[in-house]
Design a protein around this motif. Structure first.
Motif, PDB file in Angstrom:
ATOM      1  N   VAL A  90      42.363 104.019  92.611  1.00  0.00           N
ATOM      2  CA  VAL A  90      41.674 104.345  91.363  1.00  0.00           C
ATOM      3  C   VAL A  90      41.134 105.772  91.438  1.00  0.00           C
ATOM      4  CG1 VAL A  90      39.796 103.708  89.808  1.00  0.00           C
ATOM      5  CG2 VAL A  90      41.090 101.927  91.009  1.00  0.00           C
ATOM      6  N   LEU A  91      41.468 106.574  90.436  1.00  0.00           N
ATOM      7  CA  LEU A  91      41.037 107.970  90.376  1.00  0.00           C
ATOM      8  C   LEU A  91      39.832 108.119  89.445  1.00  0.00           C
ATOM      9  CD1 LEU A  91      44.560 109.658  90.119  1.00  0.00           C
ATOM     10  CD2 LEU A  91      43.263 109.067  92.182  1.00  0.00           C
ATOM     11  N   ASP A  92      39.305 109.346  89.356  1.00  0.00           N
ATOM     12  CA  ASP A  92      38.149 109.588  88.493  1.00  0.00           C
ATOM     13  C   ASP A  92      38.479 109.271  87.035  1.00  0.00           C
ATOM     14  OD1 ASP A  92      36.409 110.321  90.475  1.00  0.00           O
ATOM     15  OD2 ASP A  92      36.706 112.479  90.234  1.00  0.00           O
ATOM     16  N   GLU A  93      37.439 108.953  86.290  1.00  0.00           N
ATOM     17  CA  GLU A  93      37.622 108.526  84.903  1.00  0.00           C
ATOM     18  C   GLU A  93      38.275 109.609  84.049  1.00  0.00           C
ATOM     19  OE1 GLU A  93      33.976 107.134  83.279  1.00  0.00           O
ATOM     20  OE2 GLU A  93      33.844 105.382  84.606  1.00  0.00           O
ATOM     21  N   CYS A  94      37.973 110.888  84.340  1.00  0.00           N
ATOM     22  CA  CYS A  94      38.569 111.955  83.533  1.00  0.00           C
ATOM     23  C   CYS A  94      40.088 111.958  83.679  1.00  0.00           C
ATOM     24  CB  CYS A  94      37.984 113.307  83.918  1.00  0.00           C
ATOM     25  SG  CYS A  94      38.210 113.747  85.658  1.00  0.00           S
ATOM     26  N   ILE A  95      40.585 111.659  84.882  1.00  0.00           N
ATOM     27  CA  ILE A  95      42.035 111.604  85.103  1.00  0.00           C
ATOM     28  C   ILE A  95      42.610 110.343  84.469  1.00  0.00           C
ATOM     29  CG2 ILE A  95      43.855 111.566  86.845  1.00  0.00           C
ATOM     30  CD1 ILE A  95      41.975 113.096  88.692  1.00  0.00           C
ATOM     31  N   GLN A  96      41.893 109.220  84.581  1.00  0.00           N
ATOM     32  CA  GLN A  96      42.349 107.980  83.957  1.00  0.00           C
ATOM     33  C   GLN A  96      42.558 108.161  82.461  1.00  0.00           C
ATOM     34  OE1 GLN A  96      40.212 104.351  84.999  1.00  0.00           O
ATOM     35  NE2 GLN A  96      39.406 105.332  86.838  1.00  0.00           N
ATOM     36  N   SER A  97      41.663 108.914  81.829  1.00  0.00           N
ATOM     37  CA  SER A  97      41.763 109.099  80.375  1.00  0.00           C
ATOM     38  C   SER A  97      43.007 109.882  79.989  1.00  0.00           C
ATOM     39  CB  SER A  97      40.515 109.807  79.851  1.00  0.00           C
ATOM     40  OG  SER A  97      40.436 111.139  80.350  1.00  0.00           O
ATOM     41  N   VAL A  98      43.497 110.712  80.924  1.00  0.00           N
ATOM     42  CA  VAL A  98      44.688 111.509  80.645  1.00  0.00           C
ATOM     43  C   VAL A  98      45.963 110.712  80.909  1.00  0.00           C
ATOM     44  CG1 VAL A  98      46.001 113.554  81.323  1.00  0.00           C
ATOM     45  CG2 VAL A  98      43.509 113.674  81.098  1.00  0.00           C
ATOM     46  N   ILE A  99      46.016 110.015  82.055  1.00  0.00           N
ATOM     47  CA  ILE A  99      47.257 109.346  82.437  1.00  0.00           C
ATOM     48  C   ILE A  99      47.381 107.945  81.857  1.00  0.00           C
ATOM     49  CG2 ILE A  99      47.414 110.705  84.546  1.00  0.00           C
ATOM     50  CD1 ILE A  99      46.447 108.337  86.135  1.00  0.00           C
ATOM     51  N   GLY A 100      46.272 107.368  81.395  1.00  0.00           N
ATOM     52  CA  GLY A 100      46.343 106.083  80.715  1.00  0.00           C
ATOM     53  C   GLY A 100      46.403 104.865  81.607  1.00  0.00           C
ATOM     54  N   ILE A 101      46.294 105.044  82.931  1.00  0.00           N
ATOM     55  CA  ILE A 101      46.247 103.928  83.873  1.00  0.00           C
ATOM     56  C   ILE A 101      45.132 104.211  84.885  1.00  0.00           C
ATOM     57  CG2 ILE A 101      48.677 103.264  83.631  1.00  0.00           C
ATOM     58  CD1 ILE A 101      49.312 104.850  86.134  1.00  0.00           C
ATOM     59  N   PRO A 102      44.732 103.210  85.690  1.00  0.00           N
ATOM     60  CA  PRO A 102      43.597 103.427  86.602  1.00  0.00           C
ATOM     61  C   PRO A 102      43.807 104.525  87.641  1.00  0.00           C
ATOM     62  CG  PRO A 102      44.002 101.082  86.304  1.00  0.00           C
ATOM     63  CD  PRO A 102      45.154 101.794  85.666  1.00  0.00           C
ATOM     64  N   GLY A 103      45.047 104.774  88.028  1.00  0.00           N
ATOM     65  CA  GLY A 103      45.286 105.776  89.058  1.00  0.00           C
ATOM     66  C   GLY A 103      46.710 105.722  89.564  1.00  0.00           C
ATOM     67  N   ILE A 104      46.867 105.913  90.875  1.00  0.00           N
ATOM     68  CA  ILE A 104      48.191 105.907  91.497  1.00  0.00           C
ATOM     69  C   ILE A 104      48.539 104.469  91.882  1.00  0.00           C
ATOM     70  CG2 ILE A 104      49.622 106.856  93.323  1.00  0.00           C
ATOM     71  CD1 ILE A 104      48.519 108.931  91.356  1.00  0.00           C
ATOM     72  N   PRO A 105      49.595 103.890  91.321  1.00  0.00           N
ATOM     73  CA  PRO A 105      49.933 102.494  91.624  1.00  0.00           C
ATOM     74  C   PRO A 105      50.586 102.344  92.991  1.00  0.00           C
ATOM     75  CG  PRO A 105      51.547 103.420  90.118  1.00  0.00           C
ATOM     76  CD  PRO A 105      50.507 104.483  90.327  1.00  0.00           C
ATOM     77  N   LEU A 106      50.148 101.346  93.738  1.00  0.00           N
ATOM     78  CA  LEU A 106      50.774 101.027  95.018  1.00  0.00           C
ATOM     79  C   LEU A 106      51.959 100.096  94.779  1.00  0.00           C
ATOM     80  CD1 LEU A 106      47.599 100.509  97.252  1.00  0.00           C
ATOM     81  CD2 LEU A 106      48.974 102.582  96.936  1.00  0.00           C
ATOM     82  N   GLY A 107      52.950 100.202  95.657  1.00  0.00           N
ATOM     83  CA  GLY A 107      54.181  99.450  95.434  1.00  0.00           C
ATOM     84  C   GLY A 107      55.099 100.135  94.438  1.00  0.00           C
ATOM     85  N   HIS A 108      54.782 101.377  94.115  1.00  0.00           N
ATOM     86  CA  HIS A 108      55.562 102.159  93.158  1.00  0.00           C
ATOM     87  C   HIS A 108      55.725 103.576  93.682  1.00  0.00           C
ATOM     88  CE1 HIS A 108      55.311  99.287  89.726  1.00  0.00           C
ATOM     89  NE2 HIS A 108      54.168  98.965  90.300  1.00  0.00           N
ATOM     90  N   ILE A 109      56.629 104.319  93.032  1.00  0.00           N
ATOM     91  CA  ILE A 109      56.802 105.749  93.285  1.00  0.00           C
ATOM     92  C   ILE A 109      56.238 106.509  92.096  1.00  0.00           C
ATOM     93  CG2 ILE A 109      58.477 107.609  93.608  1.00  0.00           C
ATOM     94  CD1 ILE A 109      60.323 105.515  94.936  1.00  0.00           C
TER      95      ILE A 109
END
Length: 289
Positions: A90-109
């Motif tokens: 989970v990344l900072d809220e400002c980044i979440q608002s830009v990318i639209g998801i909680p952060g960098i997903p695990l089990g994914h590229i």
């Protein structure tokens, strides 16, 4: 087809559908049925044939309803693969608002691409620091040769609780290292959720692009799209293995965050717009979630 006339004799050529038969049944009293063998059968009282024909054409549907689909899947060695709950660094809220998801997903590229000095490495360090805070082990693959670890520390990365690899000289070596980490996590040799952070794929050549001479110099081979080919062939393997860590049968997650260089591609037609495209073709784009 045309509406059926009550006083007309119709010919149906076998096989005919249940819908066709039912339409005839509702609007006609006589049908000449031409069989596959060419014989003609006149049915004066079509109502007497209704149960037989209707049941015959409904039989395949009834069989499909009654089949034990789970047992059939097992018979052809296909099992339902249960997935674990989605997990993110989970990344900072400002980044979440830009990318639209909680952060960098695990089990994914995840691919992050852009021109130089646009914040790609800063985002990588931020993700690494957040990973450590959330119990995920960051593993760096730094291939640009200009990493500033002091800046990583200032951004919250604990250098004692991560793994660094700065020795990959070719694309193939980096992919081999990734494969090794995923295998160790899968086999329990590295019992941690892991976030692999590669900065950057665009800085490495393929082994097929260069020749190392005996005097220590490097010679550029005549090659076309060798790097793109190496990325494409290796991503097929890496994607499958990383995505599989979302299955319940795998003890831990592995995520891969790839930073990539980008360049401006000229318009493909007169009047078109140029666009920013990542290095190495579309292979990472297609593999990334």
């Amino acid at each position: 087809y045309e509406p059926l006339n009550e006083n007309t004799v119709y010919y149906i050529f076998a096989p005919f559908t249940a819908k066709m038969f039912n339409d005839f049944l509702e609007k006609n009293n006589q049908i000449i049925y031409v069989s596959n063998s060419g014989g003609n059968y006149v049915i004066d009282d079509i109502q007497s044939m209704a149960p037989y024909l209707t049941n015959y054409y409904k039989k395949p549907l009834d069989l499909l309803k009654n089949i034990d689909l789970e047992n059939y899947k097992k018979s052809i060695e296909i099992n339902n693969v249960e997935k674990k709950k989605d997990k993110f660094v989970v990344l900072d809220e400002c980044i979440q608002s830009v990318i639209g998801i909680p952060g960098i997903p695990l089990g994914h590229i995840t691919q992050i691409y852009g021109k130089s000095d646009t914040g790609k490495t800063s985002l990588l360090f931020h993700a690494a620091a957040k990973a450590q805070q959330q119990g995920v082990l960051p593993i760096f693959i730094m291939t640009e040769g200009k990493v500033d670890w002091a800046r990583a520390v200032k951004m919250g990365v604990n250098m004692d609780k991560c793994i660094k690899n700065e020795e990959c000289m070719y694309l193939e070596e980096a992919f081999t290292f990734i494969d090794k980490i995923v295998s160790d996590v899968t086999m329990g040799e590295l019992p941690h959720d892991v976030l692999l952070l590669w900065d950057s794929v665009g800085s490495l050549p393929s082994k097929d692009e260069v020749k190392d001479n005996e005097d220590g110099t490097t010679e550029k081979k005549a090659s076309m799209m060798r790097a793109a080919k190496a990325i494409r062939e290796n991503m097929r393997i890496v994607q499958r293995k990383i995505n599989a860590t979302r299955n319940y049968s795998y003890p831990k997650y592995v995520g891969l965050m790839i930073l990539n260089q980008a360049y401006i591609q000229p318009p493909s037609f007169v009047g078109g717009m140029p666009k920013l495209v990542p290095y190495g073709g579309d292979a990472i784009w297609y593999s990334a979630s």
